[in-house]
Design an enzyme around this catalytic site. Structure first.
Site, short mmCIF file in Angstrom:
data_model
loop_
_atom_site.label_atom_id
_atom_site.label_comp_id
_atom_site.label_asym_id
_atom_site.label_seq_id
_atom_site.Cartn_x
_atom_site.Cartn_y
_atom_site.Cartn_z
N CYS A 1 0.78 -1.34 -0.16
CA CYS A 1 0.06 -0.08 -0.15
C CYS A 1 0.82 1.19 0.08
CB CYS A 1 -0.93 0.21 1.26
SG CYS A 1 -2.21 1.18 1.20
N CYS B 1 -3.69 6.28 0.10
CA CYS B 1 -3.27 4.98 -0.14
C CYS B 1 -2.95 4.77 -1.83
CB CYS B 1 -4.09 3.66 0.23
SG CYS B 1 -4.65 3.69 2.07
N LYS C 1 -12.40 -4.45 3.42
CA LYS C 1 -11.69 -3.48 4.56
C LYS C 1 -12.30 -2.25 4.56
CE LYS C 1 -7.62 -0.83 5.13
NZ LYS C 1 -6.12 -0.54 4.99
N ARG D 1 -10.29 8.23 4.35
CA ARG D 1 -10.29 6.91 3.35
C ARG D 1 -11.45 6.55 2.87
NH1 ARG D 1 -4.92 6.59 3.88
NH2 ARG D 1 -4.01 5.84 5.81
N GLU E 1 -16.91 -7.12 -2.87
CA GLU E 1 -15.47 -6.82 -2.93
C GLU E 1 -14.81 -8.22 -2.77
OE1 GLU E 1 -13.72 -4.45 -3.48
OE2 GLU E 1 -14.46 -2.63 -3.10
N LYS F 1 -11.51 -7.12 7.51
CA LYS F 1 -10.92 -6.23 8.62
C LYS F 1 -11.75 -4.93 8.86
CE LYS F 1 -6.90 -2.95 8.62
NZ LYS F 1 -5.86 -2.26 7.76
N SER G 1 -5.37 -2.47 15.08
CA SER G 1 -4.82 -1.61 16.32
C SER G 1 -5.74 -1.21 17.38
CB SER G 1 -4.03 -0.61 15.72
OG SER G 1 -4.61 0.11 15.09
C1 PBG Z 1 -2.90 0.82 5.58
C2 PBG Z 1 -3.23 -0.08 6.45
C3 PBG Z 1 -4.18 0.27 7.46
C4 PBG Z 1 -4.03 -0.87 8.49
C5 PBG Z 1 -3.29 -1.84 7.78
N1 PBG Z 1 -3.08 -1.29 6.40
C6 PBG Z 1 -4.56 1.58 8.14
C7 PBG Z 1 -5.65 2.67 7.29
O1 PBG Z 1 -6.02 1.96 6.43
O2 PBG Z 1 -5.53 3.68 7.71
C8 PBG Z 1 -4.81 -0.90 9.84
C9 PBG Z 1 -4.15 -1.89 10.75
C10 PBG Z 1 -4.44 -1.57 12.17
O3 PBG Z 1 -5.29 -0.55 12.49
O4 PBG Z 1 -3.94 -2.51 12.72
N2 PBG Z 1 -3.36 0.57 4.15
ZN ZN Z 2 -3.12 2.36 2.67
#
Ligand code: PBG
Ligand code: ZN
Length: 327
Positions: A120, A130, A196, A218, A234, A249, A275
């Site tokens: 990404c 991204c 996602k 985003r 998707e 996710k 996270s």
């Molecule tokens: C970025 C990405 C993100 C995460 C994984 N890849 C953050 C986002 O999309 O802003 C999130 C992972 C997490 O919060 O543990 N493409």
């Molecule tokens: Zn990204």
């Protein structure tokens, strides 16, 4: 009629029969540990909102990998933080960039580690989106695809075992698959961040990966949390484009999506306990409001029970240890 003939508690009273009744089990081999590796860093840098996790210098990246492998975790998801960002995210596909260098090092020192790399641009672009932006700030889908494909190729050439595109551009799985195949990497699998969602639970990660968007959000490319049907679309598109593994996710708030994915697709399903999910449990545990071990294992079990074969989690190392000495 059922009671008093049927009494489910008969089998539940004794640990010995409870153990035999367990329908779902977690195993350390299902767990994937995310790691942050940063260029031009002298010492591990603790991540405030993710206690226990650090940004690692390339030269020390084997430390967390060895520790995890000693606990039974064998798979890793690598995120790179480059020294320099620009509008095109050019460091993302540099064969001498942070992730290829870390992967080459790990291939040497920890040849048994299964290395997955995040693909990404958000940590590599100065605007933090991204994909590439056009002058009015929109993310340019088709122009981003060749850059992602080049990034994936750089990772695979360095020795990555699998690539995991997380950008949510349309058509990226096909673009990566074609590009990898054209360069002879027909055997390298792709794990698609397929469903996602534009979630509030990514906050700590953006501190960890230096990847917060500088303007806007985003929602123009990640999914609306309200849309389960669109999630199936998707997932289906990524499956048809050649994804080997489909990921949902975040995790806990999206169990319905995981269960639907499991029913619908024959491939492995991964769930990402993100996270913010980690931070919630950690923070409550620090205050003494939750039992960390019990909450972590229960939520991971829930993801597996809903249908996820693989669990990407910041608890991977601790969970592997806890599972080892479960009664
Ligand atoms: C970025 C990405 C993100 C995460 C994984 N890849 C953050 C986002 O999309 O802003 C999130 C992972 C997490 O919060 O543990 N493409
Ligand atoms: Zn990204």
């Amino acid at each position: 009629m059922p009671f008093p003939v049927h009494r489910p508690r008969r089998l539940r009273q004794d640990l010995r029969s409870r153990r035999m009744l367990r329908e779902t089990r977690l195993h350390p081999q299902q767990l994937i540990l995310p790691l942050f590796v940063q260029e031009d860093l002298a010492a591990p840098q603790p991540i405030q909102a993710m206690p226990g996790h650090c940004q690692w210098p390339i030269e020390m990246i084997e430390r967390p990998v060895r520790e995890a492998m000693a606990s039974g975790v064998g798979a890793f998801l690598l995120f790179g933080l480059p020294a320099r960002k620009d509008s095109q995210g050019s460091a993302a596909h540099d064969p001498e960039g942070v992730v290829p260098r870390a992967v080459r090092r790990l291939r040497q020192i920890c040849p048994d580690a299964w290395l997955i790399t995040d693909v990404c641009l958000c940590a590599y672009t100065d605007h933090g989106h991204c994909g590439l932006l056009d002058p009015d700030g929109r993310v340019r889908n088709d122009e981003t695809l060749p850059i992602l494909a080049e990034m994936a190729l750089a990772h695979v050439r360095a020795g990555a075992d699998m690539v995991a595109p997380s950008d949510m551009m349309d058509g990226r799985i096909a673009a990566l698959r074609r590009h990898l195949d054209a360069h002879g990497h027909t055997q390298t699998p792709i794990m698609a961040y397929a469903a996602k969602f534009a979630s509030s639970l990514y906050g700590p990660f953006r501190e960890a990966a230096h990847s917060a968007p500088q303007t806007g959000d985003r929602r123009g490319y990640q999914m609306d949390p309200a849309n389960p049907r669109e999630a199936l679309l998707e997932l289906q598109l990524d499956f048809e484009e050649g994804a080997d593994v489909l990921m949902v996710k975040p995790g806990l708030a999206y169990l319905d999506i995981i269960a639907a994915a499991r029913r619908r697709f024959p491939c492995p399903i991964a769930a990402y306990q993100v996270s913010g999910e980690y931070a919630m449990i950690k923070a409550a545990a620090e205050k003494g409001w939750l039992d960390e071990r019990a909450a972590a294992l229960e939520t991971l079990l829930a993801l597996h029970r809903a249908g996820a074969d693989w669990l990407i989690t910041y608890f991977a190392v601790e969970a592997a240890r806890w599972l080892r000495d479960e009664p």
